[in-house]
Design a protein around this motif. Structure first.
Motif, mmCIF file in Angstrom:
data_model
loop_
_atom_site.group_PDB
_atom_site.id
_atom_site.type_symbol
_atom_site.label_atom_id
_atom_site.label_comp_id
_atom_site.label_asym_id
_atom_site.label_seq_id
_atom_site.Cartn_x
_atom_site.Cartn_y
_atom_site.Cartn_z
ATOM 1 N N CYS A 211 -9.488 44.545 -2.557
ATOM 2 C CA CYS A 211 -8.610 45.712 -2.431
ATOM 3 C C CYS A 211 -9.399 46.983 -2.121
ATOM 4 O O CYS A 211 -10.323 47.342 -2.826
ATOM 5 C CB CYS A 211 -7.796 45.902 -3.706
ATOM 6 N N ARG A 212 -8.947 47.665 -1.038
ATOM 7 C CA ARG A 212 -9.632 48.907 -0.641
ATOM 8 C C ARG A 212 -8.644 50.065 -0.581
ATOM 9 O O ARG A 212 -8.834 51.025 0.175
ATOM 10 C CB ARG A 212 -10.308 48.681 0.717
ATOM 11 N N LEU A 213 -7.607 49.976 -1.390
ATOM 12 C CA LEU A 213 -6.587 51.032 -1.385
ATOM 13 C C LEU A 213 -7.181 52.395 -1.724
ATOM 14 O O LEU A 213 -6.679 53.427 -1.282
ATOM 15 C CB LEU A 213 -5.460 50.685 -2.367
ATOM 16 N N GLY A 214 -8.276 52.403 -2.503
ATOM 17 C CA GLY A 214 -8.932 53.656 -2.886
ATOM 18 C C GLY A 214 -9.469 54.415 -1.675
ATOM 19 O O GLY A 214 -9.519 55.639 -1.671
ATOM 20 N N GLU A 215 -9.818 53.688 -0.627
ATOM 21 C CA GLU A 215 -10.355 54.338 0.581
ATOM 22 C C GLU A 215 -9.246 54.916 1.455
ATOM 23 O O GLU A 215 -9.495 55.749 2.309
ATOM 24 C CB GLU A 215 -11.114 53.308 1.430
ATOM 25 N N PHE A 216 -8.025 54.409 1.263
ATOM 26 C CA PHE A 216 -6.938 54.755 2.183
ATOM 27 C C PHE A 216 -5.789 55.470 1.473
ATOM 28 O O PHE A 216 -4.622 55.249 1.780
ATOM 29 C CB PHE A 216 -6.434 53.489 2.891
ATOM 30 N N ALA A 217 -6.134 56.314 0.529
ATOM 31 C CA ALA A 217 -5.156 57.159 -0.179
ATOM 32 C C ALA A 217 -4.009 56.339 -0.782
ATOM 33 O O ALA A 217 -2.883 56.820 -0.893
ATOM 34 C CB ALA A 217 -4.614 58.233 0.756
ATOM 35 N N GLY A 218 -4.283 55.101 -1.140
ATOM 36 C CA GLY A 218 -3.271 54.284 -1.831
ATOM 37 C C GLY A 218 -2.257 53.636 -0.904
ATOM 38 O O GLY A 218 -1.211 53.165 -1.369
ATOM 39 N N ILE A 219 -2.539 53.630 0.392
ATOM 40 C CA ILE A 219 -1.613 52.980 1.342
ATOM 41 C C ILE A 219 -2.396 51.904 2.085
ATOM 42 O O ILE A 219 -3.438 52.192 2.677
ATOM 43 C CB ILE A 219 -1.017 54.014 2.317
ATOM 44 N N CYS A 220 -1.909 50.685 2.069
ATOM 45 C CA CYS A 220 -2.694 49.556 2.571
ATOM 46 C C CYS A 220 -2.553 49.404 4.091
ATOM 47 O O CYS A 220 -1.463 49.078 4.590
ATOM 48 C CB CYS A 220 -2.256 48.260 1.895
ATOM 49 N N PRO A 221 -3.634 49.631 4.847
ATOM 50 C CA PRO A 221 -3.522 49.462 6.301
ATOM 51 C C PRO A 221 -3.440 47.999 6.713
ATOM 52 O O PRO A 221 -2.923 47.689 7.786
ATOM 53 C CB PRO A 221 -4.803 50.114 6.826
ATOM 54 N N ILE A 222 -3.919 47.102 5.857
ATOM 55 C CA ILE A 222 -3.856 45.671 6.210
ATOM 56 C C ILE A 222 -2.399 45.219 6.245
ATOM 57 O O ILE A 222 -1.953 44.524 7.145
ATOM 58 C CB ILE A 222 -4.658 44.816 5.203
ATOM 59 N N THR A 223 -1.646 45.639 5.244
ATOM 60 C CA THR A 223 -0.261 45.190 5.134
ATOM 61 C C THR A 223 0.689 46.062 5.959
ATOM 62 O O THR A 223 1.619 45.555 6.577
ATOM 63 C CB THR A 223 0.187 45.238 3.659
ATOM 64 N N ARG A 224 0.428 47.353 5.971
ATOM 65 C CA ARG A 224 1.447 48.260 6.488
ATOM 66 C C ARG A 224 1.198 48.767 7.904
ATOM 67 O O ARG A 224 2.087 49.366 8.505
ATOM 68 C CB ARG A 224 1.650 49.402 5.499
ATOM 69 N N CYS A 225 0.008 48.571 8.408
ATOM 70 C CA CYS A 225 -0.248 48.912 9.814
ATOM 71 C C CYS A 225 -0.045 47.632 10.622
ATOM 72 O O CYS A 225 -0.648 46.601 10.315
ATOM 73 C CB CYS A 225 -1.682 49.425 9.985
ATOM 74 N N ALA A 226 0.813 47.702 11.648
ATOM 75 C CA ALA A 226 1.130 46.490 12.419
ATOM 76 C C ALA A 226 -0.116 45.918 13.072
ATOM 77 O O ALA A 226 -0.186 44.727 13.364
ATOM 78 C CB ALA A 226 2.178 46.812 13.471
ATOM 79 N N LYS A 227 -1.136 46.784 13.318
ATOM 80 C CA LYS A 227 -2.361 46.314 13.981
ATOM 81 C C LYS A 227 -3.501 46.114 12.988
ATOM 82 O O LYS A 227 -4.627 45.818 13.395
ATOM 83 C CB LYS A 227 -2.763 47.334 15.056
ATOM 84 N N ARG A 228 -3.231 46.333 11.733
ATOM 85 C CA ARG A 228 -4.228 46.167 10.668
ATOM 86 C C ARG A 228 -5.489 46.995 10.949
ATOM 87 O O ARG A 228 -6.617 46.524 10.737
ATOM 88 C CB ARG A 228 -4.606 44.696 10.490
ATOM 89 N N LEU A 229 -5.312 48.186 11.439
ATOM 90 C CA LEU A 229 -6.464 49.034 11.777
ATOM 91 C C LEU A 229 -7.083 49.637 10.527
ATOM 92 O O LEU A 229 -6.359 50.110 9.642
ATOM 93 C CB LEU A 229 -6.030 50.164 12.709
ATOM 94 N N PHE A 230 -8.411 49.645 10.480
ATOM 95 C CA PHE A 230 -9.106 50.285 9.362
ATOM 96 C C PHE A 230 -9.517 51.710 9.705
ATOM 97 O O PHE A 230 -9.913 52.467 8.844
ATOM 98 C CB PHE A 230 -10.346 49.461 8.976
ATOM 99 N N ASN A 231 -9.484 52.041 11.004
ATOM 100 C CA ASN A 231 -9.823 53.391 11.426
ATOM 101 C C ASN A 231 -8.715 53.890 12.354
ATOM 102 O O ASN A 231 -8.894 53.997 13.564
ATOM 103 C CB ASN A 231 -11.194 53.404 12.112
ATOM 104 N N GLY A 232 -7.589 54.193 11.773
ATOM 105 C CA GLY A 232 -6.447 54.635 12.559
ATOM 106 C C GLY A 232 -6.338 56.145 12.522
ATOM 107 O O GLY A 232 -7.217 56.816 12.004
ATOM 108 N N PRO A 233 -5.264 56.676 13.073
ATOM 109 C CA PRO A 233 -4.198 55.957 13.767
ATOM 110 C C PRO A 233 -4.570 55.598 15.201
ATOM 111 O O PRO A 233 -5.528 56.127 15.731
ATOM 112 C CB PRO A 233 -3.054 56.969 13.747
ATOM 113 N N CYS A 234 -3.768 54.717 15.783
ATOM 114 C CA CYS A 234 -3.960 54.388 17.186
ATOM 115 C C CYS A 234 -3.080 55.320 18.013
ATOM 116 O O CYS A 234 -2.355 56.152 17.457
ATOM 117 C CB CYS A 234 -3.605 52.924 17.435
ATOM 118 N N ALA A 235 -3.094 55.140 19.311
ATOM 119 C CA ALA A 235 -2.291 56.027 20.165
ATOM 120 C C ALA A 235 -0.814 55.664 20.132
ATOM 121 O O ALA A 235 0.016 56.354 20.712
ATOM 122 C CB ALA A 235 -2.819 55.963 21.591
ATOM 123 N N GLY A 236 -0.499 54.615 19.424
ATOM 124 C CA GLY A 236 0.907 54.191 19.365
ATOM 125 C C GLY A 236 1.686 54.845 18.237
ATOM 126 O O GLY A 236 2.830 54.487 17.979
#
Lengths: 230, 186
Positions: free
Chosen positions: A139-164
Motif C-alpha cells: 500500500c502506497r496511499l501515503g504517497e498519493f494523499a490517500g487516493i489509490c491510483p492503482i484502483t482509481r486511475c483507469a491507466k494505473r498511472l503513478f505519475n499522473g495526471p495524463c492528458a486525458g
C-alpha cells in the motif's frame, strides 16, 4: 468490505437443477451490507429459485435457505455443519472466499457460487458501491494523499495526471472521476503539493497476485497444529 | 371439533375446483384499504376473488412478500398505496414502487409474466378507483391465464385437509370452554 452482486436466477437454476436437495447459504457480513447475499436476499432468491425450478420441470428439487454470520471463518460454518449433511448441494451467497471455505469444509457436497464477487469497496451513495482497493499487497496511499491510483486511475498511472484528464473527469469514462485530479485537489488542501515534484517509483508487484495465492503469517500468533485446517 | 370439518363436502368460501384467479392486494391502511371500505359502502361491484392484506404503509412491502405470494399460487398481486406525495410516512409508496419494479425483474427471470404484479396509487376517497383496479387486474389475469405456479386442485384440497386437521388438533388440545364457560357461569 467485499462487494458482490447476485447471479441471475436462470444461471443458478441450471447449476442446481440436477440435484435433489439444495441449501442456499447466506453470509451475514460484507455481502449483507452490499445487499447481495444476506438473509433477506436469500429469502428472495430461495423463493425465485423454487418457482424457476418448478417452471423448468424440476419441481422435485427441494431448496432451503439459511444464513450464517460469516462464511469465511470455519468457526461460523460449524453452526451449519450438521444441517449441511442433509443436502447434496450448497449454493453459497458469500464472496469467493466464502464459497471456497464451504467447499473445503464439505468435500462431499457440491458447492456453487450464487454471487459474482466484484471488488473491495465502499458504499458511495444509497445503493451504489465503488471500488477503492485492489489488494496489491504494497500500500502506497501515503504517497498519493490517500487516493489509490492503482484502483482509481483507469491507466494505473503513478505519475499522473495524463492528458486525458478533462474537467476532473477521465477520458476513459465521462462519469469517472480522474483519480489524479482528486489527488491534486486533496494534496492542495493538505498543503503537500510538493509531493508532485518527486517522481513516484514503480510499484513492486511481487507482492501482488502473480505467483499464486498469497498468505499472511503472524509468527507471534501462529501455533503449529492449531486451527480449523491444521 | 371444527364444525365445518365435521360435515364432509361442506361448501367453502374458496372452492378448490374454482377456475377463478386469486388476486392478492397489499393495501395501505391510509388509502387503498379505506378506499376498499368506501367501495363497499358505495355498494360498488368488483370481483370477489381479491384478498386484501392491510399494511400500515406500502413501504412495508418487501420483495420477498411479493414473490412468496406468487410461490403460494396467487395469480396476480396488487400493491396499492397513497398518491405520490401523499404518503403518511413521506416516501413509503415511492419505495414500494421501486421494490415492485425489482420484483417484476425477478419474475421475468423466473419465467412468470411481470404483468401479474402491479403498483397502483389512489386516495382513500377513491372507492370507485379501487373497484376499477381490481376489475382491471382480474381482466388482465383472465387474459394471461392462471399462474403457472398455481397448485392443482388436488394439492389445494390436500393443503386444506391438512390445515383443517391442524386446526382440529389445536382446538382439541385447548382447555375446553375456558373463557366462555366462565362468562356463562356468572
Amino acid at each position: 468490505m467485499i462487494v458482490a452482486d447476485r447471479k441471475k436466477v436462470p444461471e443458478i437454476r441450471d447449476m442446481i437443477s440436477k440435484h435433489t436437495k439444495v441449501l442456499l447459504v447466506g453470509c451475514g457480513t460484507c455481502v449483507t451490507v452490499c445487499l447481495a447475499g444476506g438473509e433477506r436476499e436469500i429469502g428472495i432468491l430461495g423463493s425465485a429459485l423454487r418457482m424457476a425450478l418448478r417452471l423448468a420441470g424440476h419441481a422435485d428439487v427441494a431448496v432451503d435457505e439459511c444464513t450464517i454470520e460469516r462464511q469465511c471463518e470455519d468457526a461460523f460454518i460449524d453452526i451449519l455443519a450438521q444441517r449441511a449433511t442433509q443436502y447434496d448441494a450448497i449454493v453459497s451467497f458469500g464472496c469467493g472466499a466464502g464459497v471456497q471455505a464451504l467447499a473445503e469444509r464439505f468435500p462431499n457436497t457440491a458447492v456453487y457460487p450464487g454471487l459474482n464477487t466484484q471488488f473491495i469497496g465502499i458504499l458511495e451513495s444509497q445503493g451504489v458501491w465503488t471500488e477503492k482497493c485492489s489488494g496489491c499487497g504494497n500500500c502506497r496511499l501515503g504517497e498519493f494523499a490517500g487516493i489509490c491510483p492503482i484502483t482509481r486511475c483507469a491507466k494505473r498511472l503513478f505519475n499522473g495526471p495524463c492528458a486525458g484528464s478533462r474537467d476532473g473527469k477521465c477520458e476513459v469514462d465521462a462519469d469517472l472521476d480522474c483519480a489524479w485530479q482528486l489527488i491534486y485537489d486533496r494534496s492542495k488542501a493538505l498543503g503537500i503539493l510538493d509531493n508532485f515534484d518527486a517522481i513516484a517509483e514503480p510499484q513492486d508487484w511481487s507482492t501482488g497476485l502473480d505467483g499464486g495465492p498469497r498468505k499472511v503469517v503472524r509468527e507471534d500468533q501462529h501455533i503449529a497444529g492449531l486451527g480449523p485446517k491444521a | 371439533m371444527n364444525p365445518q370439518s365435521a360435515i364432509p363436502n361442506a361448501p367453502r368460501r374458496t372452492s378448490p375446483q374454482s377456475p377463478e384467479p386469486l388476486i392478492l392486494a397489499f393495501c395501505c391502511h391510509y388509502c387503498a384499504y379505506a378506499a376498499a371500505d368506501l367501495a363497499g359502502s358505495m355498494r360498488l361491484q368488483y370481483p370477489a376473488n381479491v384478498r386484501l392484506l392491510r399494511l400500515p404503509c406500502t413501504g412495508r412491502v418487501e420483495v420477498n412478500y411479493l414473490l412468496a405470494a406468487f410461490e403460494r399460487g396467487a395469480d396476480a398481486v396488487i400493491v396499492a398505496g397513497c398518491l405520490e406525495g401523499g404518503c403518511h410516512f413521506q416516501e413509503g409508496n415511492l419505495r414500494a414502487r421501486r421494490r415492485v419494479e425489482r420484483a417484476k425483474g425477478l419474475l421475468r427471470e423466473i419465467g412468470i409474466e411481470p404483468e401479474r404484479l402491479e403498483m397502483f396509487n389512489l386516495s382513500s376517497a377513491e372507492g370507485g378507483r379501487f373497484a376499477e383496479i381490481v376489475t382491471e387486474m382480474n381482466e388482465r389475469v383472465k387474459h394471461l391465464g392462471l399462474s403457472p405456479m398455481k397448485p392443482d386442485a388436488q394439492s389445494i384440497q390436500a393443503a386444506m385437509r391438512e390445515m383443517t386437521h391442524e386446526a382440529d388438533e389445536r382446538i382439541a388440545s385447548e382447555p375446553s370452554g375456558r373463557a366462555r364457560g366462565s362468562a356463562h357461569a356468572k
